[in-house]
Scaffold this active site. Structure first.
Site, mmCIF file in Angstrom:
data_model
loop_
_atom_site.group_PDB
_atom_site.id
_atom_site.type_symbol
_atom_site.label_atom_id
_atom_site.label_comp_id
_atom_site.label_asym_id
_atom_site.label_seq_id
_atom_site.Cartn_x
_atom_site.Cartn_y
_atom_site.Cartn_z
ATOM 1 N N ASP A 118 -8.546 70.141 -21.708
ATOM 2 C CA ASP A 118 -7.729 69.126 -22.398
ATOM 3 C C ASP A 118 -6.615 69.706 -23.268
ATOM 4 O OD1 ASP A 118 -9.212 70.251 -24.438
ATOM 5 O OD2 ASP A 118 -10.098 68.380 -25.151
ATOM 6 N N HIS A 119 -6.669 70.998 -23.592
ATOM 7 C CA HIS A 119 -5.737 71.552 -24.586
ATOM 8 C C HIS A 119 -4.459 72.147 -23.990
ATOM 9 C CE1 HIS A 119 -8.599 70.939 -27.751
ATOM 10 N NE2 HIS A 119 -7.930 71.662 -28.616
ATOM 11 N N ASP A 183 -14.870 73.224 -31.107
ATOM 12 C CA ASP A 183 -13.701 72.494 -31.576
ATOM 13 C C ASP A 183 -14.104 71.812 -32.874
ATOM 14 O OD1 ASP A 183 -10.882 71.299 -30.355
ATOM 15 O OD2 ASP A 183 -11.862 69.943 -31.749
ATOM 16 N N ARG A 465 -4.822 65.295 -38.021
ATOM 17 C CA ARG A 465 -4.388 66.474 -38.765
ATOM 18 C C ARG A 465 -2.868 66.501 -38.783
ATOM 19 N NH1 ARG A 465 -8.133 71.116 -36.880
ATOM 20 N NH2 ARG A 465 -9.604 70.066 -38.227
ATOM 21 N N SER A 660 -8.894 73.988 -37.713
ATOM 22 C CA SER A 660 -9.514 74.157 -36.402
ATOM 23 C C SER A 660 -10.672 75.150 -36.435
ATOM 24 C CB SER A 660 -8.455 74.637 -35.404
ATOM 25 O OG SER A 660 -9.039 75.025 -34.197
ATOM 26 N N ARG A 662 -10.941 77.442 -34.278
ATOM 27 C CA ARG A 662 -10.510 78.570 -33.429
ATOM 28 C C ARG A 662 -10.922 79.926 -33.995
ATOM 29 N NH1 ARG A 662 -4.337 76.914 -34.576
ATOM 30 N NH2 ARG A 662 -5.341 74.994 -33.958
#
Length: 772
Positions: A118-119, A183, A465, A660, A662
């Protein structure tokens, strides 16, 4: 020996042990069963030990303890060893997670796991064209993820399937589940009564390897809802209000648990919206109690058997009467007004009725250039219906959007259903462009053409965000977050000064009219249209499956182990940068165009801290090289230090690493020679990610000591030979004039995490245990 040392559980063990009722977690995994019987057993053990009523989040979390009889439990202090039910990964983070899993040497994942593409889909022209372009550009990465999923037993959702969190809500979340996802908005699943927690890839690897997963025992913040939602007020306004109360770090270390009579006025997907954006207050996760709204959603998404089983165990899926919350917030939904938060931070809350006046006073642009609805936060059938209800009124009076307008369906199922039911066409007619079923502009995947970089402008979104430059890489874009229906109304009016509750629009006939509050079904009256089949099952036999990573690839790179700790104190650390103010994971490891390097550690390290503001000169991506005395980009300076054997440290401010999940924000400093990050405070996920990669996340015992350190100083961290939980470390600050100061640094390492540091990383430690 590895399995004995780590307590690894065997794949499919759940299907063997479940006896009372065999209901599958998902129709994609018919042999993996919901273990409410084990949840009940563990809750009973813990309840007898603690001898007090339990909150809902305690029931679910403690119900998944690896050893409920012996686990030390103290909110906010002890580390819990947990057994999550499943893992979910999005394509940007799954690359590094799967590369780490490959490095572990294990043959299969130990729990049901999925990858969701999806990213990597950039919003440019519209849904179908953008999807075709993404499949072409990202073919190498998609092939890697598909083959790795097939090889190691991971389900694969192809590009175009939809946003990970909507897919999870539709197919995998259920009341009482403990799910971890790579995520930060994984808490979306709390809208279906699960404890769903965002983590870094290394945490996911632990769970996929069958190792008990560690989490600091969360505190519990209760939010009591009374009254009921009505009119223009939406579920989004609940979390926008809470964000204004708690701020971006007020939920750190806690689970936010919603309860009270007001809960029943909120749809299941509305509850998911509230839980999703709980990431913006730093919460570990958020959760709602099981109720008839969840039951209705489960049935509509083909999971009536789960709803029936949840009914049997309902007492374990709601909080006990008289349970204690560490903090309690009360919100009367009858009095709650529509909100809009921003710009530049998701906790700057304003009632919609007041934001125009505030914008005029602050000099924020009133003209709205783009309105954007969708994202993982607000892309449900109900969201699209309420927006379409607003748009339909405007069209009836001959109006279209004055602002540009984009729509992002949350999943292929949502896209197909809103096309069938006419919502998509209404939104197109009012001036909207329907984008691909993906994250798109919410995460910076937006090829924006209507402004130039540096041009001051305003956008309004239904996203979660709105950090500086997040959506379009333009630091002068003033981004505001609100509900989809308010975005739609403001896009029609074209200005922040418009309040749909009180203000009038002028129709094509010159007559004034007022928009009525939108009304829409929370779920389609007919069944959902599933759309195209986009799921790839892992094969039963993967022995012949190959996973290729080209040594010349610019997008994928096999991992090399990080160096072990040498057993000595860290002496004469150079300060790479002393960060001024907010430093999110977007500042540390930018997204947008950098997403294409998420599987290549060396290449993506070229974005290290390029968004952080250097306190020495007030600039981004400009730091002094201590050897040459020249100012240059942060990554270049870090690489210079690494080449010359100079170890370095970063000094940060409050809530360092918010945003995030990440883990690249932790991998990059480790790869380029960083040894420690010293701050006033950390965001939860980032602190854990740093530990996993063998870095030292440390905090000032006295936050005022932040002011004692200057970018030209050198630091020595002492006490690592006797590194122990709860024992502060000493830091010697060496100033250029020869003077020294000593300060104390706190840490939150436990014994297991100290072993990660000594081994060089959590993955190194896993390999050591395999070899024993």
């Amino acid at each position: 020996m590895f399995q004995k040392a780590l307590g690894v559980r065997q794949y499919h063990v759940a299907s063997v042990l479940c006896q009372r009722a065999k209901v599958a977690m998902s129709h994609f995994e018919p042999n993996e069963y919901i273990r409410y019987d084990l949840l009940e057993k563990n809750i009973d053990i813990v309840r007898k030990r603690l001898n007090r009523p339990l909150t809902l989040s305690e029931k679910i979390v403690y119900g998944h303890l690896d050893d409920p009889a012996k686990q030390e439990i103290e909110r906010g202090k002890t580390y819990l060893r947990l057994r999550p039910d499943r893992v979910a990964m999005q394509d940007a983070t799954a690359q590094m997670a799967m590369l780490q899993f490959i490095s572990s040497g294990l043959p299969k994942v130990a729990v049901p796991s999925t990858i969701h593409c999806d990213h990597l889909i950039e919003a440019q022209l519209g849904g179908e064209k953008d999807l075709r372009r993404a499949k072409d550009i990202n073919q190498e990465v998609y092939n890697f993820l598909a083959t790795a999923g097939a090889k190691y037993g991971v389900g694969f959702w192809r590009p175009g399937s939809g946003i990970i969190h909507q897919i999870i809500l539709e197919n995998y979340a259920y009341p009482g589940v403990l799910l971890i996802g790579t995520d930060s908005h994984t808490p979306n699943g709390g809208g279906l009564g699960g404890i769903c927690i965002g983590v870094g890839g290394a945490d996911a690897v632990d769970v996929m390897a069958g190792i008990p997963w560690e989490l600091k025992c969360p505190k519990v913040i209760g939010v009591k809802l009374t009254g009921s939602l009505s009119g223009w007020t939406s579920p989004k306004d609940v979390i926008l209000k809470v964000a204004g109360i708690l701020t971006v770090k007020g939920g750190t270390g806690a689970i936010v648990e919603y309860h009270g009579p007001g809960v029943d006025s909120i749809s299941c997907t509305g509850m998911a919206t509230i839980c999703n954006m709980g990431a913006e207050i730093g919460a570990t996760t958020s959760v709602f109690p099981y109720n008839h709204r969840m039951k209705k959603y489960l049935s509509k998404t083909g999971r009536e058997d789960i709803a029936k089983l949840a009914d049997e165990y309902k007492d374990h899926l709601v909080p006990d009467p008289g349970c204690h919350y560490d903090q309690l917030i009360e919100i009367n939904l009858n009095e709650l007004k529509p909100h809009i938060n921003g710009p530049f931070t998701p906790d700057l809350a304003h009632p919609v009725a007041e934001v125009g006046t505030v914008a005029e006073k602050e000099g924020w642009p009133l003209d709205i250039r783009v309105g954007l609805i969708g994202s993982c936060t607000n892309s449900s059938y109900e969201d699209m219906g309420r927006s379409a209800a607003v748009a339909k009124q405007a069209l009836a009076h001959g109006l279209k959007c004055k602002s540009q307008f984009t729509i992002t369906p949350g999943s292929e199922q949502i896209r197909a259903t809103i096309e069938r039911d006419g919502y998509a066409q209404i939104l197109r007619e009012v001036g909207g462009i329907v984008l691909a079923n993906a994250c798109g502009p919410c995460i910076g995947q937006w090829d924006r053409k209507d402004i130039k970089k540096g041009e001051k402008n305003t956008i309004v979104t239904s996203y979660n965000r709105n950090f500086t430059g997040r959506n379009d890489a333009n630091p002068e874009t003033h981004a505001f977050v609100t509900s989809p229906e308010i975005v739609t109304a403001l896009a029609i009016a074209g200005t922040l000064k418009f309040n749909p509750e009180t203000d009038f629009l002028t129709g094509k006939d010159g007559k004034k009219f007022k928009l009525e509050a939108p009304d829409a079904d929370e779920l389609p009256r007919a069944e959902f249209d599933p759309g195209q089949d986009t799921y790839q099952h892992p094969p039963k036999d993967s022995s012949g499956q190959r996973v290729d990573v080209s040594p010349t690839s610019q997008r994928l790179q096999l991992l090399e182990p990080f160096d072990k700790w040498d057993g000595k104190d860290l002496e004469d650390l150079q300060i790479l940068i002393k960060v001024k103010g907010k430093c999110t994971t977007d500042h540390i490891s930018a997204a947008g165009p950098w997403l294409k390097f998420r599987g290549h550690l060396d290449n993506i390290s070229n974005n290290l801290l390029i968004g952080a503001i250097n306190i020495e000169n007030g600039k981004a991506n400009s730091v002094r090289n201590a050897v040459t005395q020249e100012f240059g980009p942060v990554p270049d300076t870090a690489r210079y230090y690494k080449k010359h054997g100079i170890r370095w440290v970063v000094i940060g401010d409050e809530n360092y690493g918010e945003g995030s999940s990440r883990e690249h924000a932790a991998l990059e400093p480790r790869h380029l020679g960083g040894r420690a990050i010293i701050t006033k405070s950390f965001a939860r996920i980032h602190e854990t990610n740093l530990k996993k990669q063998g870095l030292l996340p440390l905090t000032f015992a006295d936050p005022a000591d932040y002011n004692k350190i200057h970018p030209v100083d050198k630091l020595t961290i002492q006490g690592l030979k006797d590194f122990a939980p709860g024992k502060p470390l000493k830091c010697i600050i060496k100033h250029p004039n020869g003077t020294q100061e000593t300060i104390l640094l706190n840490h939150t390492f436990n014994e297991t995490q100290i072993e990660w540091f000594r081994a060089g990383s959590a993955l190194n430690r896993m390999k050591e245990l395999q070899q024993q």
